[in-house]
Design a protein around this motif. Sequence first.
Motif, PDB file in Angstrom:
ATOM      1  N   THR A  65       0.815  -1.209   0.000  1.00  0.00           N
ATOM      2  CA  THR A  65       0.000   0.000   0.000  1.00  0.00           C
ATOM      3  C   THR A  65       0.853   1.266   0.000  1.00  0.00           C
ATOM      4  OG1 THR A  65      -0.161  -0.217   2.402  1.00  0.00           O
ATOM      5  CG2 THR A  65      -1.984  -1.072   1.106  1.00  0.00           C
ATOM      6  N   VAL A  66       1.943   1.254   0.784  1.00  0.00           N
ATOM      7  CA  VAL A  66       2.808   2.438   0.815  1.00  0.00           C
ATOM      8  C   VAL A  66       3.477   2.641  -0.539  1.00  0.00           C
ATOM      9  CG1 VAL A  66       4.901   3.403   1.825  1.00  0.00           C
ATOM     10  CG2 VAL A  66       3.178   2.372   3.302  1.00  0.00           C
ATOM     11  N   SER A  67       3.909   1.559  -1.169  1.00  0.00           N
ATOM     12  CA  SER A  67       4.542   1.664  -2.484  1.00  0.00           C
ATOM     13  C   SER A  67       3.567   2.231  -3.510  1.00  0.00           C
ATOM     14  CB  SER A  67       5.033   0.286  -2.954  1.00  0.00           C
ATOM     15  OG  SER A  67       6.012  -0.224  -2.075  1.00  0.00           O
ATOM     16  N   ALA A  68       2.342   1.706  -3.507  1.00  0.00           N
ATOM     17  CA  ALA A  68       1.332   2.198  -4.448  1.00  0.00           C
ATOM     18  C   ALA A  68       0.978   3.648  -4.144  1.00  0.00           C
ATOM     19  CB  ALA A  68       0.084   1.320  -4.373  1.00  0.00           C
ATOM     20  N   LEU A  69       0.914   3.989  -2.869  1.00  0.00           N
ATOM     21  CA  LEU A  69       0.566   5.359  -2.482  1.00  0.00           C
ATOM     22  C   LEU A  69       1.640   6.344  -2.945  1.00  0.00           C
ATOM     23  CD1 LEU A  69      -1.697   6.752  -0.911  1.00  0.00           C
ATOM     24  CD2 LEU A  69      -0.305   6.547   1.149  1.00  0.00           C
ATOM     25  N   ILE A  70       2.889   5.989  -2.755  1.00  0.00           N
ATOM     26  CA  ILE A  70       3.983   6.873  -3.172  1.00  0.00           C
ATOM     27  C   ILE A  70       4.021   7.013  -4.693  1.00  0.00           C
ATOM     28  CG2 ILE A  70       6.504   7.059  -3.294  1.00  0.00           C
ATOM     29  CD1 ILE A  70       6.605   5.867  -0.481  1.00  0.00           C
ATOM     30  N   ALA A  71       3.881   5.891  -5.389  1.00  0.00           N
ATOM     31  CA  ALA A  71       3.951   5.926  -6.853  1.00  0.00           C
ATOM     32  C   ALA A  71       2.811   6.749  -7.449  1.00  0.00           C
ATOM     33  CB  ALA A  71       3.922   4.498  -7.406  1.00  0.00           C
ATOM     34  N   LEU A  72       1.596   6.534  -6.936  1.00  0.00           N
ATOM     35  CA  LEU A  72       0.451   7.279  -7.466  1.00  0.00           C
ATOM     36  C   LEU A  72       0.532   8.769  -7.130  1.00  0.00           C
ATOM     37  CD1 LEU A  72      -2.557   4.850  -6.895  1.00  0.00           C
ATOM     38  CD2 LEU A  72      -1.738   5.773  -9.066  1.00  0.00           C
ATOM     39  N   THR A  73       0.935   9.066  -5.897  1.00  0.00           N
ATOM     40  CA  THR A  73       1.057  10.471  -5.515  1.00  0.00           C
ATOM     41  C   THR A  73       2.110  11.170  -6.367  1.00  0.00           C
ATOM     42  OG1 THR A  73       0.463   9.877  -3.242  1.00  0.00           O
ATOM     43  CG2 THR A  73       1.419  12.040  -3.581  1.00  0.00           C
ATOM     44  N   TRP A  74       3.221  10.488  -6.586  1.00  0.00           N
ATOM     45  CA  TRP A  74       4.285  11.067  -7.431  1.00  0.00           C
ATOM     46  C   TRP A  74       3.764  11.353  -8.837  1.00  0.00           C
ATOM     47  CZ3 TRP A  74       6.459   9.373 -12.012  1.00  0.00           C
ATOM     48  CH2 TRP A  74       7.601  10.044 -12.427  1.00  0.00           C
ATOM     49  N   PHE A  75       3.047  10.381  -9.406  1.00  0.00           N
ATOM     50  CA  PHE A  75       2.541  10.562 -10.771  1.00  0.00           C
ATOM     51  C   PHE A  75       1.533  11.709 -10.841  1.00  0.00           C
ATOM     52  CE2 PHE A  75      -0.774   9.660 -13.932  1.00  0.00           C
ATOM     53  CZ  PHE A  75      -0.004   9.666 -15.093  1.00  0.00           C
ATOM     54  N   LEU A  76       0.635  11.770  -9.854  1.00  0.00           N
ATOM     55  CA  LEU A  76      -0.377  12.832  -9.864  1.00  0.00           C
ATOM     56  C   LEU A  76       0.250  14.198  -9.618  1.00  0.00           C
ATOM     57  CD1 LEU A  76      -3.225  10.978  -7.928  1.00  0.00           C
ATOM     58  CD2 LEU A  76      -3.129  11.512 -10.377  1.00  0.00           C
ATOM     59  N   CYS A  77       1.278  14.241  -8.763  1.00  0.00           N
ATOM     60  CA  CYS A  77       1.999  15.499  -8.564  1.00  0.00           C
ATOM     61  C   CYS A  77       2.674  15.946  -9.857  1.00  0.00           C
ATOM     62  CB  CYS A  77       3.046  15.337  -7.461  1.00  0.00           C
ATOM     63  SG  CYS A  77       2.381  15.441  -5.786  1.00  0.00           S
ATOM     64  N   LEU A  78       3.260  14.988 -10.556  1.00  0.00           N
ATOM     65  CA  LEU A  78       3.929  15.301 -11.817  1.00  0.00           C
ATOM     66  C   LEU A  78       2.931  15.846 -12.840  1.00  0.00           C
ATOM     67  CD1 LEU A  78       6.513  15.148 -13.532  1.00  0.00           C
ATOM     68  CD2 LEU A  78       5.825  12.830 -14.206  1.00  0.00           C
ATOM     69  N   ALA A  79       1.775  15.181 -12.925  1.00  0.00           N
ATOM     70  CA  ALA A  79       0.755  15.640 -13.876  1.00  0.00           C
ATOM     71  C   ALA A  79       0.208  17.000 -13.465  1.00  0.00           C
ATOM     72  CB  ALA A  79      -0.375  14.619 -13.959  1.00  0.00           C
ATOM     73  N   GLY A  80      -0.043  17.162 -12.156  1.00  0.00           N
ATOM     74  CA  GLY A  80      -0.601  18.432 -11.687  1.00  0.00           C
ATOM     75  C   GLY A  80       0.370  19.584 -11.837  1.00  0.00           C
ATOM     76  N   SER A  81       1.642  19.347 -11.519  1.00  0.00           N
ATOM     77  CA  SER A  81       2.629  20.419 -11.635  1.00  0.00           C
ATOM     78  C   SER A  81       2.883  20.792 -13.087  1.00  0.00           C
ATOM     79  CB  SER A  81       3.938  19.996 -10.967  1.00  0.00           C
ATOM     80  OG  SER A  81       4.471  18.846 -11.601  1.00  0.00           O
ATOM     81  N   THR A  82       2.737  19.820 -13.997  1.00  0.00           N
ATOM     82  CA  THR A  82       2.894  20.116 -15.422  1.00  0.00           C
ATOM     83  C   THR A  82       1.769  21.049 -15.894  1.00  0.00           C
ATOM     84  OG1 THR A  82       3.941  17.972 -15.812  1.00  0.00           O
ATOM     85  CG2 THR A  82       3.026  19.104 -17.732  1.00  0.00           C
ATOM     86  N   LEU A  83       0.552  20.759 -15.400  1.00  0.00           N
ATOM     87  CA  LEU A  83      -0.583  21.599 -15.780  1.00  0.00           C
ATOM     88  C   LEU A  83      -0.471  22.998 -15.179  1.00  0.00           C
ATOM     89  CD1 LEU A  83      -3.525  19.023 -15.457  1.00  0.00           C
ATOM     90  CD2 LEU A  83      -2.488  19.916 -17.558  1.00  0.00           C
ATOM     91  N   THR A  84      -0.145  23.077 -13.882  1.00  0.00           N
ATOM     92  CA  THR A  84      -0.041  24.392 -13.239  1.00  0.00           C
ATOM     93  C   THR A  84       1.183  25.161 -13.743  1.00  0.00           C
ATOM     94  OG1 THR A  84       1.149  23.387 -11.378  1.00  0.00           O
ATOM     95  CG2 THR A  84      -1.232  23.654 -11.146  1.00  0.00           C
ATOM     96  N   GLY A  85       2.198  24.445 -14.235  1.00  0.00           N
ATOM     97  CA  GLY A  85       3.382  25.111 -14.761  1.00  0.00           C
ATOM     98  C   GLY A  85       3.076  25.964 -15.976  1.00  0.00           C
ATOM     99  N   ARG A  86       2.032  25.567 -16.701  1.00  0.00           N
ATOM    100  CA  ARG A  86       1.658  26.340 -17.888  1.00  0.00           C
ATOM    101  C   ARG A  86       1.052  27.688 -17.523  1.00  0.00           C
ATOM    102  NH1 ARG A  86      -1.149  21.387 -21.354  1.00  0.00           N
ATOM    103  NH2 ARG A  86       0.779  20.160 -21.599  1.00  0.00           N
ATOM    104  N   LEU A  87       0.681  27.835 -16.230  1.00  0.00           N
ATOM    105  CA  LEU A  87       0.116  29.109 -15.787  1.00  0.00           C
ATOM    106  C   LEU A  87       1.193  30.128 -15.447  1.00  0.00           C
ATOM    107  CD1 LEU A  87      -2.711  27.717 -13.448  1.00  0.00           C
ATOM    108  CD2 LEU A  87      -2.909  28.446 -15.837  1.00  0.00           C
ATOM    109  N   HIS A  88       2.449  29.618 -15.345  1.00  0.00           N
ATOM    110  CA  HIS A  88       3.608  30.484 -15.069  1.00  0.00           C
ATOM    111  C   HIS A  88       3.399  31.296 -13.790  1.00  0.00           C
ATOM    112  CE1 HIS A  88       5.161  29.365 -18.980  1.00  0.00           C
ATOM    113  NE2 HIS A  88       4.033  29.766 -19.560  1.00  0.00           N
ATOM    114  N   LEU A  89       2.937  30.621 -12.750  1.00  0.00           N
ATOM    115  CA  LEU A  89       2.726  31.267 -11.464  1.00  0.00           C
ATOM    116  C   LEU A  89       4.059  31.402 -10.746  1.00  0.00           C
ATOM    117  CD1 LEU A  89      -0.480  29.336 -10.347  1.00  0.00           C
ATOM    118  CD2 LEU A  89      -0.352  31.607 -11.387  1.00  0.00           C
TER     119      LEU A  89
END
Length: 206
Positions: A65-89
């Motif tokens: 569960t911890v492995s899956a939690l870390i992997a999924l959180t990392w992937f979602l952070c990567l996707a989210g930061s890529t999207l918010t990065g386009r806002l140039h905040l």
Amino acid sequence: MREFLTATLTFPTVVFSFALIVVIVYWLVSLAGAIDHDLFETDSDATIPGLHDRWGLGGVPVTITVSALIALTWFLCLAGSTLTGRLHLTGAAGAFAGCAVLIVAFLAAVAAVRALVIPLRGVFAAAAPPTRGSLVGRVCVIRTGHVGPNFGQAELISQDGSAAVIQVRQTAEHSAETPLAHGVSAVVYDYDPATETFWVAPLEGI
């Protein structure tokens, strides 16, 4: 590639990037056989008291569960930061966006892992401890010269491969008609909890 590396090494993804590296190394070492497989037991949940039950992640080894939690959180952070990065905040707005991505990604990962855990609980469910009654219907081998209403022993091989000597009995009528001798196979057809003995019958004809 450069954009990908930048995203993984900046907040909020970087929080879980190094944790993901640890997870990958852990599983590689595990596949190489260098880790005690007791860690895969659900009892290892005790290493994080109450965490699994509180988040609905119990019933599955904490390593999974911890492995899956870390992997999924990392992937979602990567996707989210890529999207918010386009806002140039920048400045406080950028930090707020990063924190929001981190929180949303973690909560979404917990929900996803919880959904993943539900079907896996049956796989890791602890087997019910064997009872003496569960031996009824099993085949044993007589280890005494004869078996009677008050005497007899037999060897029975359990499902885990271990051998056990059990006290067996045969009715006077059956012992006269079809006596059981040493080395003969018999079937356990009943258990008497009062005397903690098993009633057996010849295997032939069953």
